[in-house]
Design an enzyme around this catalytic site. Structure first.
Site, PDB file in Angstrom:
ATOM      1  N   CYS A   1     -30.270  -6.792  -8.190  1.00 28.82           N
ATOM      2  CA  CYS A   1     -31.477  -6.705  -9.030  1.00 28.82           C
ATOM      3  C   CYS A   1     -32.440  -7.851  -8.761  1.00 28.82           C
ATOM      4  CB  CYS A   1     -31.107  -6.639 -10.512  1.00 28.82           C
ATOM      5  SG  CYS A   1     -30.529  -8.209 -11.186  1.00 28.82           S
TER       6      CYS A   1
ATOM      7  N   CYS B   1     -29.390 -12.420  -7.296  1.00 28.38           N
ATOM      8  CA  CYS B   1     -28.515 -11.252  -7.303  1.00 28.38           C
ATOM      9  C   CYS B   1     -28.935 -10.313  -6.175  1.00 28.38           C
ATOM     10  CB  CYS B   1     -28.615 -10.541  -8.654  1.00 28.38           C
ATOM     11  SG  CYS B   1     -27.765  -8.956  -8.681  1.00 28.38           S
TER      12      CYS B   1
ATOM     13  N   GLU C   1      13.892   3.046  -9.426  1.00 27.04           N
ATOM     14  CA  GLU C   1      12.773   3.132  -8.497  1.00 27.04           C
ATOM     15  C   GLU C   1      12.979   4.305  -7.547  1.00 27.04           C
ATOM     16  OE1 GLU C   1      10.906   0.648  -9.357  1.00 27.04           O
ATOM     17  OE2 GLU C   1       9.414   0.370  -7.784  1.00 27.04           O
TER      18      GLU C   1
ATOM     19  N   TYR D   1      18.336   0.454 -12.028  1.00 23.32           N
ATOM     20  CA  TYR D   1      18.540  -0.966 -12.308  1.00 23.32           C
ATOM     21  C   TYR D   1      18.277  -1.382 -13.761  1.00 23.32           C
ATOM     22  CZ  TYR D   1      13.566  -0.536 -11.272  1.00 23.32           C
ATOM     23  OH  TYR D   1      12.268  -0.119 -11.247  1.00 23.32           O
TER      24      TYR D   1
ATOM     25  N   CYS E   1     -25.150 -13.357 -11.897  1.00 21.43           N
ATOM     26  CA  CYS E   1     -26.477 -12.759 -11.973  1.00 21.43           C
ATOM     27  C   CYS E   1     -26.931 -12.862 -13.422  1.00 21.43           C
ATOM     28  CB  CYS E   1     -26.374 -11.302 -11.542  1.00 21.43           C
ATOM     29  SG  CYS E   1     -27.698 -10.265 -12.149  1.00 21.43           S
TER      30      CYS E   1
ATOM     31  N   LYS F   1      17.701 -11.606 -13.241  1.00 14.51           N
ATOM     32  CA  LYS F   1      17.811 -11.227 -14.656  1.00 14.51           C
ATOM     33  C   LYS F   1      18.915 -12.057 -15.299  1.00 14.51           C
ATOM     34  CE  LYS F   1      16.425  -6.498 -13.616  1.00 14.51           C
ATOM     35  NZ  LYS F   1      16.852  -5.123 -13.356  1.00 14.51           N
TER      36      LYS F   1
ATOM     37  N   SER G   1       7.030  -4.595 -17.503  1.00 10.36           N
ATOM     38  CA  SER G   1       6.755  -5.093 -16.161  1.00 10.36           C
ATOM     39  C   SER G   1       7.405  -6.463 -16.024  1.00 10.36           C
ATOM     40  CB  SER G   1       5.257  -5.143 -15.901  1.00 10.36           C
ATOM     41  OG  SER G   1       4.583  -5.583 -17.030  1.00 10.36           O
TER      42      SER G   1
ATOM     43  N   ASP H   1      10.113  -1.732  -3.316  1.00 15.71           N
ATOM     44  CA  ASP H   1       8.684  -1.428  -3.386  1.00 15.71           C
ATOM     45  C   ASP H   1       8.520   0.086  -3.442  1.00 15.71           C
ATOM     46  OD1 ASP H   1       6.064  -1.975  -3.551  1.00 15.71           O
ATOM     47  OD2 ASP H   1       5.804  -2.608  -1.466  1.00 15.71           O
TER      48      ASP H   1
ATOM     49  N   ARG I   1       6.197   5.665 -15.131  1.00 14.31           N
ATOM     50  CA  ARG I   1       5.965   4.546 -16.031  1.00 14.31           C
ATOM     51  C   ARG I   1       4.699   4.748 -16.853  1.00 14.31           C
ATOM     52  NH1 ARG I   1       3.274  -0.216 -16.296  1.00 14.31           N
ATOM     53  NH2 ARG I   1       4.399  -1.902 -17.320  1.00 14.31           N
TER      54      ARG I   1
ATOM     55  N   GLU J   1      18.654  -8.969  -7.742  1.00 16.05           N
ATOM     56  CA  GLU J   1      18.585  -7.626  -7.146  1.00 16.05           C
ATOM     57  C   GLU J   1      17.368  -7.524  -6.251  1.00 16.05           C
ATOM     58  OE1 GLU J   1      17.879  -5.064 -10.502  1.00 16.05           O
ATOM     59  OE2 GLU J   1      19.637  -5.799 -11.540  1.00 16.05           O
TER      60      GLU J   1
ATOM     61  N   LYS K   1       8.741 -13.352  -5.482  1.00 10.41           N
ATOM     62  CA  LYS K   1       8.086 -12.566  -4.438  1.00 10.41           C
ATOM     63  C   LYS K   1       8.253 -13.182  -3.055  1.00 10.41           C
ATOM     64  CE  LYS K   1       5.906  -9.198  -6.259  1.00 10.41           C
ATOM     65  NZ  LYS K   1       4.599  -9.153  -6.617  1.00 10.41           N
TER      66      LYS K   1
ATOM     67  N   CYS L   1     -29.464  -5.288 -14.913  1.00 11.44           N
ATOM     68  CA  CYS L   1     -28.903  -5.251 -13.554  1.00 11.44           C
ATOM     69  C   CYS L   1     -28.084  -3.970 -13.356  1.00 11.44           C
ATOM     70  CB  CYS L   1     -28.026  -6.470 -13.299  1.00 11.44           C
ATOM     71  SG  CYS L   1     -27.228  -6.418 -11.681  1.00 11.44           S
TER      72      CYS L   1
ATOM     73  N   LYS M   1      13.945  -6.316  -5.019  1.00 12.15           N
ATOM     74  CA  LYS M   1      12.858  -5.656  -5.737  1.00 12.15           C
ATOM     75  C   LYS M   1      12.302  -4.583  -4.818  1.00 12.15           C
ATOM     76  CE  LYS M   1       8.687  -6.612  -8.402  1.00 12.15           C
ATOM     77  NZ  LYS M   1       7.846  -5.566  -7.822  1.00 12.15           N
TER      78      LYS M   1
HETATM   79  S1  IVH Z   1      13.418  -4.560 -13.776  1.00  9.73           S
HETATM   80  C1  IVH Z   1      13.327  -4.860 -17.513  1.00  9.73           C
HETATM   81  N1  IVH Z   1      14.509  -4.452 -11.403  1.00  9.73           N
HETATM   82  O1  IVH Z   1       9.109  -3.833 -10.180  1.00  9.73           O
HETATM   83  C2  IVH Z   1      12.231  -5.090 -16.568  1.00  9.73           C
HETATM   84  N2  IVH Z   1      12.238  -3.785 -11.612  1.00  9.73           N
HETATM   85  O2  IVH Z   1       6.999  -5.648 -11.024  1.00  9.73           O
HETATM   86  C3  IVH Z   1      11.858  -3.886 -15.811  1.00  9.73           C
HETATM   87  N3  IVH Z   1      11.219  -2.970  -9.552  1.00  9.73           N
HETATM   88  O3  IVH Z   1       7.994  -1.902 -12.900  1.00  9.73           O
HETATM   89  C4  IVH Z   1      11.878  -4.005 -14.359  1.00  9.73           C
HETATM   90  N4  IVH Z   1      13.000  -3.224  -8.266  1.00  9.73           N
HETATM   91  O4  IVH Z   1       8.961  -0.687 -10.837  1.00  9.73           O
HETATM   92  C5  IVH Z   1      13.403  -4.249 -12.123  1.00  9.73           C
HETATM   93  N5  IVH Z   1      15.627  -4.342  -9.379  1.00  9.73           N
HETATM   94  C6  IVH Z   1      14.527  -4.155 -10.098  1.00  9.73           C
HETATM   95  C7  IVH Z   1      13.332  -3.637  -9.514  1.00  9.73           C
HETATM   96  C8  IVH Z   1      12.201  -3.485 -10.319  1.00  9.73           C
HETATM   97  C9  IVH Z   1      11.727  -2.830  -8.317  1.00  9.73           C
HETATM   98  C10 IVH Z   1       9.833  -2.657  -9.927  1.00  9.73           C
HETATM   99  C11 IVH Z   1       9.694  -1.824 -11.191  1.00  9.73           C
HETATM  100  C12 IVH Z   1       8.877  -2.672 -12.136  1.00  9.73           C
HETATM  101  C13 IVH Z   1       8.163  -3.576 -11.186  1.00  9.73           C
HETATM  102  C14 IVH Z   1       7.727  -4.856 -11.876  1.00  9.73           C
END
Ligand code: IVH
Length: 698
Positions: free
Chosen positions: A425, A422, A188, A240, A440, A304, A95, A133, A152, A129, A328, A446, A131
């Site tokens: 309880c 609480c 993704e 990616y 609590c 990266k 992640s 969703d 995953r 890149e 983000k 409880c 990200k």
């Molecule tokens: S790299 C090597 N690149 O974001 C690290 N992740 O919050 C692995 N995601 O689990 C992730 N776009 O599902 C990478 N350009 C991108 C991405 C990306 C979306 C997602 C992916 C990851 C999650 C982490």
């Protein structure tokens, strides 16, 4: 009489036995597959079959070098009709750490410069890149042929979605030119905003289920047991990253992306490169400006470090690469009204206020509640029932109230009186000095805490019993069907004695009860780290649970040590607080858990019902420092202390911060002080940086 191999816990098998068992499992599973898929006449039930598959998966995890080429895990069977099989990723799916502010991005680069011992003025090339969703996947190609694809999952084990992913026609089924022996291509799966809209409209016309946003639509479409349903859904992909790799390498991430493109994998065309923090932030702002008009949802930008040799040195922090970060975008905001405030009681007794809102839509999702965090937050923002507020939602995070709109306050409103008892309880709820939470004091009496502990126990990262949702747990707790974790595993047996059997209860039927029992049975073996995490001990999250599992290896060792550690003079106590990230406060919570008789009973009854798989024992790893405890002291020349530590951990060593009798090696650089003296006192082996580097290469 000797036990049959099948009855011996995976963790107790010798290497020779494991090999024999893997061969037997491969043969048996293949035979069952033929009976099921080709002859349509299964010869065992689903739970038994799943058990064989899981045992095979666990063995392969524990003995990766024994995994067979004809492993059931690698075989592509016919359509996965019995629910999703599990697939062990050859390399874990990672992640990402998050950055929210520009300063976080600066700190990301600085920490890398420090780690690599580069100057702050030395530029590092970074890719940026979008990200996406969506839902991540991993597709495995052997000699250019797509063999399996998985979700995953928990990062180590995912679900087999081979048949489903193959329906997405932009995913190459073969790598035609210069295919490596092995590559796990990662990316993704997503649905475009337009397609999502159209699909929901058509579903509405047909009275089918609606999805709340494109991400959920993609996830739901991918996780279809029948791949022909997936085939009808407008899914797309971007690739990616890679996992396991054999027979190919790249010097940079960019080169890898170029190769992916040549092979025909969809790569996001908004990917850029930069050399400075300003260039990174420019890329972030430029993409942010386009965000609302992009055809797909993004929730950030992923930076990266481009150079692969840097990536290798940087390694991981827990389950995220140190060489990448997600920057983000901030959440959209919407206005609504607080209708009432409810106080919920958590697993450890913490009272959390929750606002019930007039429903509003934010980014395609209907929001009805928002967390108010704690008492102080309510006072600080002076949040009252009836207030108009702005709420925001970021990714999967629970919606929050960003501000109250003062000019719209109702004239007769009063400050919210936070309860001092609480709400469930009635026990006194107290706030310890220096803590923001009010708790609590009802503890084990409880019911709210007990129910939350059970919900945690079955949750995805714990025992992962997905047939038992929150509502079920609440109902089963209320009518005494399930009062503690072990009751879950005895449910099937007890069902025969219930006056109203499960299948006749409201909301249940024969099929759903059967499915539930099958899931429960398939969860009867569990890794030690999941087991520890599932107990819901205060302060013991996933990463601490993992550390404990790695340090103690087996369930029995861990329990014995926790009981012994009650005596603070004991070696067990010293060992415990010597584990990285476990200080005296965490140790106190662990020990308190074991002091409670009720908890010891829970452990006893539960461990009778499940098989706890030992953590990968350090003997399995064969580096010269595997299983050894190392202390680093002084400054080093070729690497930072952080890098030395991470490298040692990757080689299977434990890194401690102080020298004790248990220390195996002390590595010293110039400036080493009392630790060196202590090492000599204890007769611990001392090495210089150069000697150490030679040693780990040996
Ligand atoms: S790299 C090597 N690149 O974001 C690290 N992740 O919050 C692995 N995601 O689990 C992730 N776009 O599902 C990478 N350009 C991108 C991405 C990306 C979306 C997602 C992916 C990851 C999650 C982490």
């Amino acid at each position: 009489m000797t036990k049959p191999l099948r009855d011996i816990a995976v963790s107790q098998l010798t290497e020779k036995q494991a090999k024999e068992e893997l061969a037997a499992l491969s043969k048996e599973i293949a035979a069952h597959d033929i009976a099921y898929h080709q002859n349509d006449s299964p010869d065992i039930n689903d739970a038994e079959y799943d058990y064989l598959r899981e045992r095979n998966g666990e063995l392969e995890l524990l003995f990766p070098n024994l995994a067979r080429t004809d492993s059931p895990n690698k075989r592509v069977g016919a359509a996965p009709a019995r629910g999703f099989r599990k697939i062990v990723h050859a390399a874990p799916m990672l992640s990402l750490g998050n950055a929210f502010k520009d300063d976080d991005v600066k700190e990301f680069i600085r920490s890398i410069q420090r780690f690599l011992k580069l100057g702050f003025d030395e530029n590092i090339e970074v890719t940026a890149e979008p990200k996406i969703d969506g839902v991540s996947f991993s597709a495995r190609y052997e000699n250019g042929k797509l063999t399996t694809a998985a979700t995953r999952g928990d990062g180590t084990i995912g679900e087999d979605i081979t048949a489903n992913l193959k329906t997405i026609n932009t995913l190459p089924q073969v790598i035609a030119n210069n295919a490596p022996a092995l590559i796990e291509v990662r990316g993704e799966v997503y649905m475009s905003k337009d397609d999502f809209q159209k699909m929901n409209e058509s579903h509405e016309r047909k009275g089918l289920k609606l999805f709340s946003n494109p991400r959920n639509a993609a996830a739901g479409s991918l996780r279809q047991l029948d791949p022909t349903v997936t085939a009808e859904r407008p899914l797309q992909i971007f690739c990616y990253a890679y996992g396991a790799l054999e027979g190919v390498e790249w010097k940079t991430h960019w080169d890898f992306l170029m190769q992916l493109e040549k092979w025909g994998f969809p790569v996001n065309d908004r990917t850029t490169r930069g050399n400075t923090i300003d260039e990174m932030l420019d890329a972030y702002r430029a993409l942010g400006a386009e965000r609302s008009t992009l055809p797909y949802d993004i929730d950030g930008i992923v930076y990266k470090i481009n150079r692969k040799d840097f990536q290798d040195r940087l390694g991981l922090i827990s389950r995220s690469p140190r060489w990448a970060v997600a920057h983000k975008y901030s959440a959209q905001q919407v206005e609504t009204t607080i209708e009432k405030i409810e106080v919920q009681v958590g697993r450890t007794g913490v009272l959390t206020p929750v606002a019930h809102l007039t429903p509003v839509t934010v980014g395609g999702v209907v929001i009805t509640r928002a967390t108010l965090h704690n008492e102080d937050e309510i006072i600080r923002k002076d949040i009252r029932v009836g207030d108009s507020v702005k709420i925001q939602r970021a990714g999967d995070v629970i919606p929050q109230i960003s501000e109250t709109i003062a000019i719209k306050r109702q004239g007769n409103s009063v400050p919210y009186p936070f309860p001092s008892n609480c709400p469930v309880c009635g026990s006194l709820a107290v706030r310890k000095e220096g803590e923001s939470a009010r708790r609590c004091t009802g503890g084990l009496i409880c019911p709210a805490q007990a129910v939350q502990r059970l919900k945690h126990f079955v949750s995805r990262d714990a025992f992962d019993i997905d047939g038992l949702g929150s509502k079920h747990i609440e109902a089963f707790f209320a009518d005494n069907t399930i009062s503690n974790p072990a009751d879950i595993f005895t449910l099937e047996d007890r069902d025969r004695t219930f006056s109203t059997p499960m299948r006749e209860r409201e909301g249940w039927g024969s099929k759903s009860v059967e499915n539930l029992f099958a899931t429960i049975n398939s969860r009867r073996s569990v890794t030690l780290e999941r087991f520890i995490y599932a107990l819901g001990i205060r302060q013991i999250g996933q990463s601490t649970a993992r550390l404990l599992a790695q340090s103690y290896g087996t369930y029995e060792n861990w329990c014995d040590a926790m009981v012994d550690a009650q005596n603070k003079e004991s070696e067990a106590y010293q060992d415990l607080i010597n584990i990285e990230a476990i200080g005296e406060l965490v140790a106190a919570d662990l020990i308190a858990f074991f002091t409670e008789e009720h908890n010891r009973n829970v452990l006893k009854t539960l461990s009778d019902q499940v098989i706890i798989i030992s953590a990968v024992q350090s003997e399995i790893l064969s580096s010269p420092i595997s299983g050894k405890t190392i202390v680093f002291t002084g400054t080093f020349e070729t690497m930072s202390r952080g890098e030395a530590k991470a490298q040692a951990q990757n080689l299977g060593a434990k890194v401690a911060s102080s020298v004790s009798k248990k220390t195996d090696i002390v590595v010293t650089g110039p400036g080493a002080g009392s630790k060196l003296t202590k090492a000599r006192d204890y007769g611990v082996k001392v090495m210089t940086e150069a000697q150490y580097i030679d040693f780990i290469k040996s």
